[in-house]
Design an enzyme around this catalytic site. Sequence first.
Site, mmCIF file in Angstrom:
data_model
loop_
_atom_site.group_PDB
_atom_site.id
_atom_site.type_symbol
_atom_site.label_atom_id
_atom_site.label_comp_id
_atom_site.label_asym_id
_atom_site.label_seq_id
_atom_site.Cartn_x
_atom_site.Cartn_y
_atom_site.Cartn_z
ATOM 1 N N ASN A 1 8.351 105.775 -12.846
ATOM 2 C CA ASN A 1 9.335 106.965 -12.807
ATOM 3 C C ASN A 1 9.041 107.727 -11.485
ATOM 4 O OD1 ASN A 1 11.202 108.665 -13.953
ATOM 5 N ND2 ASN A 1 10.343 108.301 -15.762
ATOM 6 N N HIS B 1 -15.265 109.475 -3.310
ATOM 7 C CA HIS B 1 -16.761 109.637 -2.480
ATOM 8 C C HIS B 1 -17.737 109.716 -3.278
ATOM 9 C CE1 HIS B 1 -14.240 110.825 0.883
ATOM 10 N NE2 HIS B 1 -13.357 111.402 0.270
ATOM 11 N N ALA C 1 0.467 113.077 -21.054
ATOM 12 C CA ALA C 1 0.892 113.782 -19.724
ATOM 13 C C ALA C 1 -0.591 114.816 -19.383
ATOM 14 C CB ALA C 1 1.889 114.580 -20.308
ATOM 15 N N ARG D 1 -10.460 111.865 -22.921
ATOM 16 C CA ARG D 1 -11.312 111.209 -23.938
ATOM 17 C C ARG D 1 -10.296 110.644 -24.858
ATOM 18 N NH1 ARG D 1 -11.349 114.726 -28.034
ATOM 19 N NH2 ARG D 1 -10.622 116.647 -27.778
ATOM 20 N N LYS E 1 -7.260 109.246 -30.482
ATOM 21 C CA LYS E 1 -7.141 108.759 -31.689
ATOM 22 C C LYS E 1 -6.759 107.262 -31.438
ATOM 23 C CE LYS E 1 -2.210 109.427 -33.029
ATOM 24 N NZ LYS E 1 -1.402 109.711 -33.810
#
Length: 173
Positions: free
Chosen positions: A60, A90, A135, A155, A158
């Site tokens: 997009n 880095h 998002a 993380r 589900k």
Amino acid sequence: MNSAAMSILNAITGAHLMPSRLRIVLYKLAGLEIPLRSRVSPGVIFRTNKVSIGRRSSVNYRCLFDNRAPVTIGANVGIGAEVQFITSGHETDDPICRAGKGYTAPIIIEDGVWIGSRATILAGVTVGAGAIVAAGAVVNRDVPPHTLCGGIPARVLKALPAPVDHRNLQSTP
């Protein structure tokens, strides 16, 4: 392709009036692996030509591929607006200079993934098949297949249903 040539390519292909197929042809001529059946919207920036995008995938508006290392996008992938793929980082061990020696690592997005707008995928990450990245997420480690991940850092939130292989199902009498 050098950075000046990539800058010119990004400026030309960024035009909203450019037909989508012509944009893909120009990317292909520059060495990017993008099939004609995929879509790259205007305003996408590629730092190098180390990009491979699978069939029927969509990138997009205003995504950034800071791809000093390769970025591989599978088939049927949906990438939201302003997603960033950052293949460099880095070392942070030196307390005098936390932005220490630079490194690069590839990014792999497997088939059927959906990446929400403004997510950031960092160096060395693999997003497993059928996963969703929410998002705004910052993904700094691998995402298992068929999971929803989100947050900063991202993380697993589900598990998602995996596809059923109908060829291996036995009929019951």
